[in-house]
Write an enzyme that holds these catalytic residues in place. Structure first.
Site, PDB file in Angstrom:
ATOM      1  N   ASP A   1      -8.746  -6.869   4.310  1.00 12.74           N
ATOM      2  CA  ASP A   1      -8.584  -6.314   3.013  1.00 12.74           C
ATOM      3  C   ASP A   1      -8.521  -7.562   2.007  1.00 12.74           C
ATOM      4  O   ASP A   1      -8.133  -8.761   2.535  1.00 12.74           O
ATOM      5  CB  ASP A   1      -7.002  -5.840   2.721  1.00 12.74           C
ATOM      6  CG  ASP A   1      -5.965  -6.513   3.420  1.00 12.74           C
ATOM      7  OD1 ASP A   1      -5.395  -7.290   2.794  1.00 12.74           O
ATOM      8  OD2 ASP A   1      -5.495  -6.017   4.568  1.00 12.74           O
TER       9      ASP A   1
ATOM     10  N   ASP B   1       0.339  -0.195  -1.567  1.00 11.35           N
ATOM     11  CA  ASP B   1       0.876  -1.501  -1.046  1.00 11.35           C
ATOM     12  C   ASP B   1       2.312  -1.461  -1.537  1.00 11.35           C
ATOM     13  O   ASP B   1       2.568  -1.845  -2.463  1.00 11.35           O
ATOM     14  CB  ASP B   1      -0.039  -2.412  -1.352  1.00 11.35           C
ATOM     15  CG  ASP B   1       0.672  -3.686  -0.827  1.00 11.35           C
ATOM     16  OD1 ASP B   1       1.718  -3.989  -0.117  1.00 11.35           O
ATOM     17  OD2 ASP B   1       0.013  -5.018  -0.821  1.00 11.35           O
TER      18      ASP B   1
ATOM     19  N   GLU C   1       5.952  -3.222  -0.290  1.00  9.97           N
ATOM     20  CA  GLU C   1       6.540  -4.134   0.722  1.00  9.97           C
ATOM     21  C   GLU C   1       7.628  -4.935  -0.172  1.00  9.97           C
ATOM     22  O   GLU C   1       8.146  -4.580  -1.421  1.00  9.97           O
ATOM     23  CB  GLU C   1       5.505  -5.051   1.000  1.00  9.97           C
ATOM     24  CG  GLU C   1       4.715  -5.766   0.016  1.00  9.97           C
ATOM     25  CD  GLU C   1       3.558  -6.754   0.718  1.00  9.97           C
ATOM     26  OE1 GLU C   1       4.059  -7.761   0.871  1.00  9.97           O
ATOM     27  OE2 GLU C   1       2.550  -6.073   0.512  1.00  9.97           O
TER      28      GLU C   1
END
Length: 254
Positions: A51, A140, A142
């Protein structure tokens, strides 16, 4: 992964050899929203991928492919105000080189709703098409890189609601649920280890060790494993797909 317009706050190292030498386990592979045949999670022939974000700038995609890249996730957006200036070169360039690619969004839940950020993502590269070359959009989510409020100031139930709102908007506009990129520690701390997404969201797990380790509750298997944070042969973070190339192509088609 991390925000890509400031220096990365993490650096971990793990060789691919160690990653592939993980203890043998058995995991089901999710394709679209259906769990298919079980496969050995340690299989050495799994497709390699990576990525990238603006940290990698303009990528030499033919070189990446020659080094083994079979898929890539490209950062498109963050919150509802940031667009990667390298997105087009990375997203279109990887496709032109014959690499299966998808787009991901870095969530900042303290700044706006899940629905709002999903809509921004979709307007700026996060679309999906059933062409066999496009992976489903990825979220994503986190630890907060901007403050000590690691869960962005949201309660566990509020965080679950935020993810659901993002997912529902992606589903409404594309017909697919997003892949969820996270790590088990964050998921426990910030969602209370909520189990409700495992049935219909593919898991992309970040875990820099010799095996994927414990999965977040609700997932009995992972689809992608990010096993290295930037020290491998491919540009950016190193990933494995939990299946064969045939299954990866089927996953892209949905």
């Amino acid at each position: 992964m991390a925000r890509d317009h400031k220096p990365s706050h993490r650096r971990f190292h793990l060789s691919r050899r160690r990653a592939l030498a993980a203890t043998a386990t058995v995991a089901a592979l999710i394709l679209g929203e259906i769990a298919l045949a079980e496969i050995p999670a340690h299989a050495a022939g799994k497709p390699r991928g990576h990525d990238v974000s603006s940290h990698q700038k303009n990528v030499n995609w033919q070189k990446a492919k020659s080094k083994g890249a079979r898929f890539v996730y490209v950062k498109a957006t963050e919150s509802n105000w940031y667009k990667s200036p390298y997105f087009s070169q990375q997203y279109n360039g990887s496709r032109n080189a014959g690499i299966i690619r998808g787009a991901y969004h870095f969530a900042v839940p303290s700044e706006s709703s899940g629905k709002s950020q999903a809509a921004y993502f979709l307007r700026n590269g996060g679309r999906w098409s059933r062409d066999g070359w496009t992976l489903p959009p990825a979220l994503d989510i986190e630890y907060n890189p901007y403050s000590s409020k690691k869960c962005y100031g949201l309660s566990k139930s509020e965080m679950v609601g935020w993810v659901a709102s993002f997912s529902n908007e992606i589903k409404r506009q594309t017909g697919r649920r997003p892949v969820i990129y996270t790590n088990t520690n964050w998921w426990k701390r910030c969602t209370g280890n909520y189990a409700g997404f495992g049935d219909n969201h593919a898991l992309w797990l970040a875990r820099y060790g010799s095996s994927p380790g414990e999965l977040p509750k609700g997932w009995g298997y992972l689809t992608f494993w990010q096993y290295d944070n930037g020290s491998g042969r491919l540009p950016g973070d190193q990933n494995l797909f939990n299946g064969s190339m045939t299954q990866l192509k089927r996953f892209a088609r949905g």
